[in-house]
Design a protein around this motif. Structure first.
Motif, PDB file in Angstrom:
ATOM      1  N   ALA A   1     -69.983 -11.983-108.724  1.00 32.19           N
ATOM      2  CA  ALA A   1     -70.793 -13.093-108.200  1.00 32.19           C
ATOM      3  C   ALA A   1     -69.994 -14.392-108.138  1.00 32.19           C
ATOM      4  N   ARG A   2     -70.519 -15.314-107.360  1.00 33.07           N
ATOM      5  CA  ARG A   2     -70.023 -16.701-107.414  1.00 33.07           C
ATOM      6  C   ARG A   2     -70.856 -17.425-108.465  1.00 33.07           C
ATOM      7  N   VAL A   3     -70.189 -18.195-109.307  1.00 32.33           N
ATOM      8  CA  VAL A   3     -70.910 -18.871-110.397  1.00 32.33           C
ATOM      9  C   VAL A   3     -70.480 -20.334-110.460  1.00 32.33           C
ATOM     10  N   THR A   4     -71.463 -21.229-110.547  1.00 30.51           N
ATOM     11  CA  THR A   4     -71.164 -22.625-110.868  1.00 30.51           C
ATOM     12  C   THR A   4     -71.783 -22.928-112.224  1.00 30.51           C
ATOM     13  N   TYR A   5     -70.950 -23.363-113.154  1.00 31.67           N
ATOM     14  CA  TYR A   5     -71.424 -23.805-114.468  1.00 31.67           C
ATOM     15  C   TYR A   5     -71.558 -25.326-114.431  1.00 31.67           C
ATOM     16  N   VAL A   6     -72.668 -25.813-114.991  1.00 32.76           N
ATOM     17  CA  VAL A   6     -72.909 -27.259-115.037  1.00 32.76           C
ATOM     18  C   VAL A   6     -73.321 -27.641-116.448  1.00 32.76           C
ATOM     19  N   ASP A   7     -72.738 -28.696-116.967  1.00 29.81           N
ATOM     20  CA  ASP A   7     -73.182 -29.227-118.253  1.00 29.81           C
ATOM     21  C   ASP A   7     -72.865 -30.719-118.229  1.00 29.81           C
ATOM     22  N   ASN A   8     -73.599 -31.498-119.026  1.00 25.45           N
ATOM     23  CA  ASN A   8     -73.312 -32.941-119.045  1.00 25.45           C
ATOM     24  C   ASN A   8     -72.456 -33.329-120.245  1.00 25.45           C
ATOM     25  N   ASP A   9     -72.035 -32.348-121.033  1.00 30.58           N
ATOM     26  CA  ASP A   9     -71.299 -32.656-122.260  1.00 30.58           C
ATOM     27  C   ASP A   9     -69.792 -32.533-122.012  1.00 30.58           C
ATOM     28  N   PRO A  10     -69.047 -33.615-122.281  1.00 29.94           N
ATOM     29  CA  PRO A  10     -67.611 -33.579-121.955  1.00 29.94           C
ATOM     30  C   PRO A  10     -66.842 -32.496-122.712  1.00 29.94           C
ATOM     31  N   MET A  11     -67.245 -32.214-123.959  1.00 32.87           N
ATOM     32  CA  MET A  11     -66.511 -31.190-124.706  1.00 32.87           C
ATOM     33  C   MET A  11     -66.776 -29.801-124.128  1.00 32.87           C
ATOM     34  N   VAL A  12     -68.009 -29.568-123.693  1.00 28.22           N
ATOM     35  CA  VAL A  12     -68.330 -28.292-123.041  1.00 28.22           C
ATOM     36  C   VAL A  12     -67.441 -28.119-121.814  1.00 28.22           C
ATOM     37  N   LEU A  13     -67.332 -29.204-121.036  1.00 29.21           N
ATOM     38  CA  LEU A  13     -66.545 -29.133-119.801  1.00 29.21           C
ATOM     39  C   LEU A  13     -65.084 -28.836-120.080  1.00 29.21           C
ATOM     40  N   CYS A  14     -64.582 -29.491-121.119  1.00 32.61           N
ATOM     41  CA  CYS A  14     -63.182 -29.316-121.492  1.00 32.61           C
ATOM     42  C   CYS A  14     -62.925 -27.853-121.875  1.00 32.61           C
ATOM     43  N   HIS A  15     -63.793 -27.306-122.696  1.00 39.69           N
ATOM     44  CA  HIS A  15     -63.623 -25.906-123.116  1.00 39.69           C
ATOM     45  C   HIS A  15     -63.865 -24.956-121.952  1.00 39.69           C
ATOM     46  N   ALA A  16     -64.866 -25.267-121.152  1.00 46.67           N
ATOM     47  CA  ALA A  16     -65.173 -24.376-120.026  1.00 46.67           C
ATOM     48  C   ALA A  16     -63.981 -24.325-119.079  1.00 46.67           C
ATOM     49  N   ARG A  17     -63.389 -25.500-118.824  1.00 44.39           N
ATOM     50  CA  ARG A  17     -62.243 -25.507-117.890  1.00 44.39           C
ATOM     51  C   ARG A  17     -61.097 -24.693-118.464  1.00 44.39           C
ATOM     52  N   ALA A  18     -60.891 -24.824-119.783  1.00 43.00           N
ATOM     53  CA  ALA A  18     -59.771 -24.106-120.402  1.00 43.00           C
ATOM     54  C   ALA A  18     -60.026 -22.597-120.415  1.00 43.00           C
ATOM     55  N   LEU A  19     -61.266 -22.203-120.692  1.00 39.84           N
ATOM     56  CA  LEU A  19     -61.527 -20.770-120.912  1.00 39.84           C
ATOM     57  C   LEU A  19     -62.015 -20.034-119.670  1.00 39.84           C
ATOM     58  N   LEU A  20     -62.699 -20.750-118.779  1.00 38.06           N
ATOM     59  CA  LEU A  20     -63.333 -20.057-117.653  1.00 38.06           C
ATOM     60  C   LEU A  20     -62.722 -20.437-116.311  1.00 38.06           C
ATOM     61  N   GLY A  21     -61.996 -21.548-116.322  1.00 37.85           N
ATOM     62  CA  GLY A  21     -61.556 -22.154-115.058  1.00 37.85           C
ATOM     63  C   GLY A  21     -60.649 -21.266-114.229  1.00 37.85           C
ATOM     64  N   GLY A  22     -59.931 -20.331-114.868  1.00 34.32           N
ATOM     65  CA  GLY A  22     -58.992 -19.509-114.116  1.00 34.32           C
ATOM     66  C   GLY A  22     -59.674 -18.424-113.292  1.00 34.32           C
ATOM     67  N   ALA A  23     -60.931 -18.130-113.626  1.00 32.65           N
ATOM     68  CA  ALA A  23     -61.599 -17.021-112.942  1.00 32.65           C
ATOM     69  C   ALA A  23     -61.881 -17.383-111.489  1.00 32.65           C
ATOM     70  N   SER A  24     -61.643 -16.442-110.596  1.00 26.41           N
ATOM     71  CA  SER A  24     -61.932 -16.742-109.188  1.00 26.41           C
ATOM     72  C   SER A  24     -63.448 -16.761-109.017  1.00 26.41           C
ATOM     73  N   ASP A  25     -63.908 -17.474-108.028  1.00 26.07           N
ATOM     74  CA  ASP A  25     -65.348 -17.604-107.755  1.00 26.07           C
ATOM     75  C   ASP A  25     -66.118 -18.309-108.864  1.00 26.07           C
ATOM     76  N   VAL A  26     -65.419 -19.020-109.756  1.00 24.35           N
ATOM     77  CA  VAL A  26     -66.095 -19.801-110.793  1.00 24.35           C
ATOM     78  C   VAL A  26     -65.786 -21.277-110.588  1.00 24.35           C
ATOM     79  N   SER A  27     -66.831 -22.082-110.623  1.00 29.45           N
ATOM     80  CA  SER A  27     -66.649 -23.520-110.505  1.00 29.45           C
ATOM     81  C   SER A  27     -67.328 -24.193-111.706  1.00 29.45           C
ATOM     82  N   ILE A  28     -66.775 -25.320-112.144  1.00 34.65           N
ATOM     83  CA  ILE A  28     -67.307 -25.986-113.340  1.00 34.65           C
ATOM     84  C   ILE A  28     -67.516 -27.463-113.005  1.00 34.65           C
ATOM     85  N   ILE A  29     -68.726 -27.906-113.241  1.00 41.96           N
ATOM     86  CA  ILE A  29     -69.085 -29.271-112.840  1.00 41.96           C
ATOM     87  C   ILE A  29     -69.652 -30.024-114.033  1.00 41.96           C
ATOM     88  N   GLN A  30     -69.204 -31.258-114.224  1.00 33.94           N
ATOM     89  CA  GLN A  30     -69.858 -32.114-115.222  1.00 33.94           C
ATOM     90  C   GLN A  30     -70.924 -32.926-114.503  1.00 33.94           C
TER      91      GLN A  30
END
Ligand SMILES: C[S@@+](CC[C@H](N)C(=O)[O-])C[C@H]1O[C@@H](n2cnc3c(N)ncnc32)[C@H](O)[C@@H]1O
Length: 258
Positions: A95-124
């Protein structure tokens, strides 16, 4: 090593943080003393919170698996939380997945751990500002095709003054027919009044207040949608894998837009 030993510059560790408190309940290591102190006040009143938190995560996975099997291939996960096991794009692998959170630490970890996956986007961004999500340039979803909107254990961080039903309506109206809305939400149902008060007090000085709601108020989040089987249930009782479901602290359901 715990997070206390390596605090990144500019990170507020003194304020109990709702994402990190949840990480603590789940047995994670991305939390600090202030988070653990507030969480331990919750555990005093609701000692089975870790079981309930895992049951909530399990619900999310079952709902994603169910919708994925039903042909949904796009997921918008708002209030996605610190990455844990069984993140949405791991459960719905194609699937295509967009993760959204308003917490900067969540975003930082999400980018580090999930950001490499294709079809995944991460938005603060903030759930309370739907346009900032729906119009975001990194939203990797085609809004002309069905989307599953996941609002799992996040709406109870939106207060009544912040118009939570209008927020849901805005998303519902923006999504095409065949889309689904997945919700789990803490409840006051069956909880003694003094426990509800103690729970609210533990989150009072956190990054967001907590607003458990009665079942009828949670049901209203599905207005304009058809609740798919088995309807609005206790979180662990929604299409359970195991008939011996643990205790749930809230209700969950999946609504379908016609
Ligand atoms: C209890 S965690 C739930 C994580 C995940 N959805 C789950 O159920 O396992 C709540 C998450 O919602 C996020 N959150 C709270 N208020 C939010 C808001 N207004 N906009 C976006 N995210 C929010 C928090 O930062 C946290 O990561």
């Amino acid at each position: 090593m715990t997070m206390d030993a390596m605090v990144p510059d500019g990170l507020d560790t003194a304020t109990p943080n709702v994402a990190r408190m949840y990480d603590y309940y789940l047995g994670g290591k991305d939390n600090f003393a202030a988070d653990r102190e507030a969480a331990s006040r919750i555990l005093k009143v609701f000692p089975d919170t870790p079981v309930a938190a895992r049951a909530n995560r399990d619900f999310l996975r079952r709902a994603v698996r169910h919708l994925s099997a039903a042909g949904i291939s796009q997921f918008l996960d708002i209030g996605s939380g610190l990455p844990t096991q069984g993140n949405v794009h791991e459960v719905a692998a194609d699937a295509r997945v967009t993760y959204v959170d308003n917490d900067p630490m969540v975003l930082c970890h999400a980018r580090a751990l999930l950001g490499g996956a294709s079809d995944v986007s991460i938005i603060q961004a903030d759930l309370r500002k739907p346009e900032s999500i729906l119009g975001h340039r990194d939203l990797n979803l085609d809004l002309s095709r069905p989307v599953a909107l996941l609002l799992v254990a996040v709406l109870h961080f939106v207060t009544d003054d912040e118009a939570p039903y209008d927020i849901i309506a805005r998303f519902r109206d923006a999504l095409p027919s065949g889309s689904h809305v997945v919700i789990s939400h803490l409840t006051t149902e069956g909880v003694p009044e003094e426990h509800v008060r103690a729970g609210r007090a533990a989150y009072k000085n956190a990054t967001a207040p907590i607003v458990p709601r009665p079942r009828a108020d949670i049901r209203r989040f599905f207005d304009g949608l058809e609740l798919i089987d088995p309807g609005l249930t206790r979180i662990a009782e929604w299409r359970p894998d195991d008939p011996n479901t643990p205790r749930s602290h809230g209700f969950a359901g999946v609504g379908r837009k016609h």
